[in-house]
Design a protein around this motif. Structure first.
Motif, PDB file in Angstrom:
ATOM      1  N   MET A 137       0.830  -1.207   0.000  1.00 28.31           N
ATOM      2  CA  MET A 137       0.000   0.000   0.000  1.00 28.31           C
ATOM      3  C   MET A 137       0.864   1.256   0.000  1.00 28.31           C
ATOM      4  O   MET A 137       0.518   2.259  -0.647  1.00 28.31           O
ATOM      5  N   ALA A 138       1.995   1.223   0.678  1.00 28.98           N
ATOM      6  CA  ALA A 138       2.901   2.377   0.649  1.00 28.98           C
ATOM      7  C   ALA A 138       3.382   2.638  -0.780  1.00 28.98           C
ATOM      8  O   ALA A 138       3.469   3.790  -1.230  1.00 28.98           O
ATOM      9  N   GLN A 139       3.706   1.556  -1.500  1.00 32.79           N
ATOM     10  CA  GLN A 139       4.098   1.713  -2.907  1.00 32.79           C
ATOM     11  C   GLN A 139       2.937   2.272  -3.726  1.00 32.79           C
ATOM     12  O   GLN A 139       3.128   3.160  -4.569  1.00 32.79           O
ATOM     13  N   CYS A 140       1.741   1.751  -3.492  1.00 33.01           N
ATOM     14  CA  CYS A 140       0.567   2.238  -4.226  1.00 33.01           C
ATOM     15  C   CYS A 140       0.339   3.727  -3.994  1.00 33.01           C
ATOM     16  O   CYS A 140       0.062   4.483  -4.936  1.00 33.01           O
ATOM     17  N   PHE A 141       0.456   4.158  -2.745  1.00 39.65           N
ATOM     18  CA  PHE A 141       0.238   5.570  -2.451  1.00 39.65           C
ATOM     19  C   PHE A 141       1.295   6.435  -3.134  1.00 39.65           C
ATOM     20  O   PHE A 141       0.995   7.497  -3.681  1.00 39.65           O
ATOM     21  N   ALA A 142       2.547   5.983  -3.129  1.00 37.37           N
ATOM     22  CA  ALA A 142       3.611   6.741  -3.783  1.00 37.37           C
ATOM     23  C   ALA A 142       3.372   6.835  -5.289  1.00 37.37           C
ATOM     24  O   ALA A 142       3.574   7.894  -5.898  1.00 37.37           O
TER      25      ALA A 142
ATOM     26  N   GLY B 115      -0.883  12.381  -7.846  1.00 37.99           N
ATOM     27  CA  GLY B 115      -1.318  12.984  -9.094  1.00 37.99           C
ATOM     28  C   GLY B 115      -2.458  12.237  -9.759  1.00 37.99           C
ATOM     29  O   GLY B 115      -3.079  12.769 -10.688  1.00 37.99           O
ATOM     30  N   LEU B 116      -2.738  11.013  -9.305  1.00 38.99           N
ATOM     31  CA  LEU B 116      -3.847  10.229  -9.854  1.00 38.99           C
ATOM     32  C   LEU B 116      -5.038  10.194  -8.905  1.00 38.99           C
ATOM     33  O   LEU B 116      -6.186  10.228  -9.352  1.00 38.99           O
ATOM     34  N   LEU B 117      -4.767  10.100  -7.609  1.00 42.18           N
ATOM     35  CA  LEU B 117      -5.804   9.911  -6.610  1.00 42.18           C
ATOM     36  C   LEU B 117      -5.570  10.846  -5.426  1.00 42.18           C
ATOM     37  O   LEU B 117      -4.499  11.442  -5.290  1.00 42.18           O
ATOM     38  N   ASP B 118      -6.582  10.948  -4.571  1.00 37.63           N
ATOM     39  CA  ASP B 118      -6.466  11.746  -3.346  1.00 37.63           C
ATOM     40  C   ASP B 118      -5.705  10.913  -2.313  1.00 37.63           C
ATOM     41  O   ASP B 118      -6.298  10.272  -1.439  1.00 37.63           O
ATOM     42  N   VAL B 119      -4.391  10.921  -2.428  1.00 36.67           N
ATOM     43  CA  VAL B 119      -3.566  10.028  -1.616  1.00 36.67           C
ATOM     44  C   VAL B 119      -3.700  10.294  -0.119  1.00 36.67           C
ATOM     45  O   VAL B 119      -3.794   9.332   0.662  1.00 36.67           O
ATOM     46  N   PRO B 120      -3.724  11.537   0.353  1.00 32.58           N
ATOM     47  CA  PRO B 120      -3.887  11.735   1.799  1.00 32.58           C
ATOM     48  C   PRO B 120      -5.142  11.065   2.353  1.00 32.58           C
ATOM     49  O   PRO B 120      -5.104  10.454   3.433  1.00 32.58           O
ATOM     50  N   ARG B 121      -6.232  11.170   1.601  1.00 33.55           N
ATOM     51  CA  ARG B 121      -7.454  10.513   2.078  1.00 33.55           C
ATOM     52  C   ARG B 121      -7.306   9.004   2.038  1.00 33.55           C
ATOM     53  O   ARG B 121      -7.760   8.301   2.948  1.00 33.55           O
ATOM     54  N   LEU B 122      -6.697   8.482   0.986  1.00 30.98           N
ATOM     55  CA  LEU B 122      -6.518   7.037   0.892  1.00 30.98           C
ATOM     56  C   LEU B 122      -5.651   6.519   2.039  1.00 30.98           C
ATOM     57  O   LEU B 122      -5.920   5.449   2.594  1.00 30.98           O
ATOM     58  N   ARG B 123      -4.604   7.249   2.382  1.00 28.37           N
ATOM     59  CA  ARG B 123      -3.768   6.840   3.518  1.00 28.37           C
ATOM     60  C   ARG B 123      -4.595   6.782   4.805  1.00 28.37           C
ATOM     61  O   ARG B 123      -4.434   5.857   5.622  1.00 28.37           O
ATOM     62  N   GLN B 124      -5.447   7.764   4.979  1.00 25.01           N
ATOM     63  CA  GLN B 124      -6.277   7.815   6.179  1.00 25.01           C
ATOM     64  C   GLN B 124      -7.229   6.617   6.238  1.00 25.01           C
ATOM     65  O   GLN B 124      -7.381   5.980   7.292  1.00 25.01           O
ATOM     66  N   VAL B 125      -7.842   6.304   5.106  1.00 23.24           N
ATOM     67  CA  VAL B 125      -8.769   5.173   5.055  1.00 23.24           C
ATOM     68  C   VAL B 125      -8.027   3.857   5.327  1.00 23.24           C
ATOM     69  O   VAL B 125      -8.495   3.018   6.097  1.00 23.24           O
ATOM     70  N   TRP B 126      -6.870   3.679   4.696  1.00 23.22           N
ATOM     71  CA  TRP B 126      -6.103   2.459   4.933  1.00 23.22           C
ATOM     72  C   TRP B 126      -5.666   2.350   6.392  1.00 23.22           C
ATOM     73  O   TRP B 126      -5.645   1.244   6.958  1.00 23.22           O
ATOM     74  N   GLY B 127      -5.332   3.474   6.997  1.00 25.34           N
ATOM     75  CA  GLY B 127      -4.928   3.453   8.393  1.00 25.34           C
ATOM     76  C   GLY B 127      -6.008   2.860   9.292  1.00 25.34           C
ATOM     77  O   GLY B 127      -5.698   2.196  10.287  1.00 25.34           O
ATOM     78  N   ARG B 128      -7.261   3.083   8.935  1.00 32.19           N
ATOM     79  CA  ARG B 128      -8.362   2.476   9.696  1.00 32.19           C
ATOM     80  C   ARG B 128      -8.573   1.020   9.293  1.00 32.19           C
ATOM     81  O   ARG B 128      -8.736   0.141  10.147  1.00 32.19           O
ATOM     82  N   PHE B 129      -8.552   0.753   7.986  1.00 35.70           N
ATOM     83  CA  PHE B 129      -8.801  -0.614   7.514  1.00 35.70           C
ATOM     84  C   PHE B 129      -7.784  -1.614   8.056  1.00 35.70           C
ATOM     85  O   PHE B 129      -8.130  -2.728   8.430  1.00 35.70           O
ATOM     86  N   ARG B 130      -6.512  -1.230   8.082  1.00 30.08           N
ATOM     87  CA  ARG B 130      -5.458  -2.176   8.449  1.00 30.08           C
ATOM     88  C   ARG B 130      -5.574  -2.641   9.904  1.00 30.08           C
ATOM     89  O   ARG B 130      -4.992  -3.658  10.283  1.00 30.08           O
ATOM     90  N   GLU B 131      -6.319  -1.904  10.715  1.00 29.49           N
ATOM     91  CA  GLU B 131      -6.476  -2.249  12.124  1.00 29.49           C
ATOM     92  C   GLU B 131      -7.676  -3.154  12.382  1.00 29.49           C
ATOM     93  O   GLU B 131      -7.875  -3.604  13.513  1.00 29.49           O
TER      94      GLU B 131
END
Length: 298
Positions: free
Chosen positions: A162-167, A171-187
């Motif tokens: 997921m870190a690779q995907c976010f990197a 420029g393609l996606l709202d990465v800050p929001r995606l990081r936030q969502v993954w931070g909840r999902f992974r737990e």
């Protein structure tokens, strides 16, 4: 444009030669490349009843054969338990004619893939999909557990990917929001034992007849996994109303439902950037799935 840096090309002429040399009983059949958004195999029809599948990514021939043998066993097992049509393994081919790996032959299933006949608004399709998933869940694991490959185990084990995907998605996606969502999902905790799962219920692996489920493809990943894994289909395939039908039919609690959403998120995030140029249809599917997930998490 090729989809993978290590992609192996296979042509109709190569397939015809392999058939003639290894399976002469089919040498008089027409051979046709199947147009597909698939990313793992090139698929050729052999006559009206068979399909040959050629792995696209270069691998050691012995290792590739072991994978194909496992997939054939899994496909045969799923076909036995499924109430909906599924391909049945027929034969394994050897390297030759310029193609460096083994390959497989299975029965051809008629129908239209869900990518081309969108069933997302059909309650009846959602009910069929729930019946299919429920049937797989009730199949015996025979003591087997998740293999550790791909999705279906521990969500947090996918942090590096997921870190690779976010990197790659800047420029393609709202990465800050995606990081936030993954931070909840992974737990999200895992509380249920493995059940038998298809493992990749995306539109390209599902056949539609009218507004009903007509069959299921790419069944070689059938095996034990997180019971939430096949719930990726709720986000890849369904709009909100039918999605609720699926959830009610399967009796999913909040945790299982959220884990299914998390697996769909993990898959979709990778599809967007990896295939943005080489397979735009697959990339668009990933975007659509992410949009559905993010809309549901507002």
């Amino acid at each position: 444009m090729t989809m993978h840096d290590d992609q192996v090309d296979v042509t109709t002429d190569i397939v015809a030669t392999l058939i003639r040399e290894q399976f002469p009983q089919w040498s008089g059949e027409a051979i046709r490349l199947v147009a597909s958004t698939g990313t793992v195999n090139a698929i050729f029809r052999i006559g009206d009843d068979l399909a040959a599948r050629f792995p696209l990514r270069l691998a050691d021939a012995d290792e590739a054969l072991a994978v194909l043998e496992r997939e054939a066993q899994a496909s045969a097992e799923l076909a036995r338990v499924s109430r909906f049509p599924a391909p049945v393994p027929v034969a394994l081919g050897k390297p030759g004619a310029g193609y460096p790996m083994p390959w497989s032959v299975q029965t051809w299933l008629p129908g239209t893939i869900a990518s081309d006949a969108d069933p997302s608004g059909s309650d009846a399709f959602a009910e069929d999909l729930a019946a299919f998933i429920s049937t797989l869940r009730s199949a015996e694991t025979r003591g087997r557990r998740f293999s550790g490959e791909n999705r279906g185990g521990v969500l947090a084990h996918h942090d590096s990917w997921m870190a690779q995907c976010f990197a790659e998605s800047e420029g393609l996606l709202d990465v800050p929001r995606l990081r936030q969502v993954w931070g909840r999902f992974r737990e999200l905790p895992r509380t249920s034992a493995d059940v038998m799962s298809h493992g990749d219920l995306i539109p390209g692996n599902v056949l539609v007849e009218g507004d009903r489920l007509g069959g299921v493809l790419d069944t070689g990943g059938f095996g034990p996994a997180d019971p939430a894994l096949d719930l990726v289909s709720a986000w890849h395939l369904l709009q909100p109303g039918p999605r609720d039908v699926l959830r009610r039919a399967l009796g999913c609690d909040d945790l299982e439902w959220e884990r299914g959403k998390a697996w769909a998120f993990e898959q979709a995030t990778g599809l967007v950037w990896y295939y943005v140029d080489s397979n735009p249809a697959m990339s668009r599917m990933g975007r659509r799935t992410l949009d559905r997930i993010l809309e549901s998490t507002k």
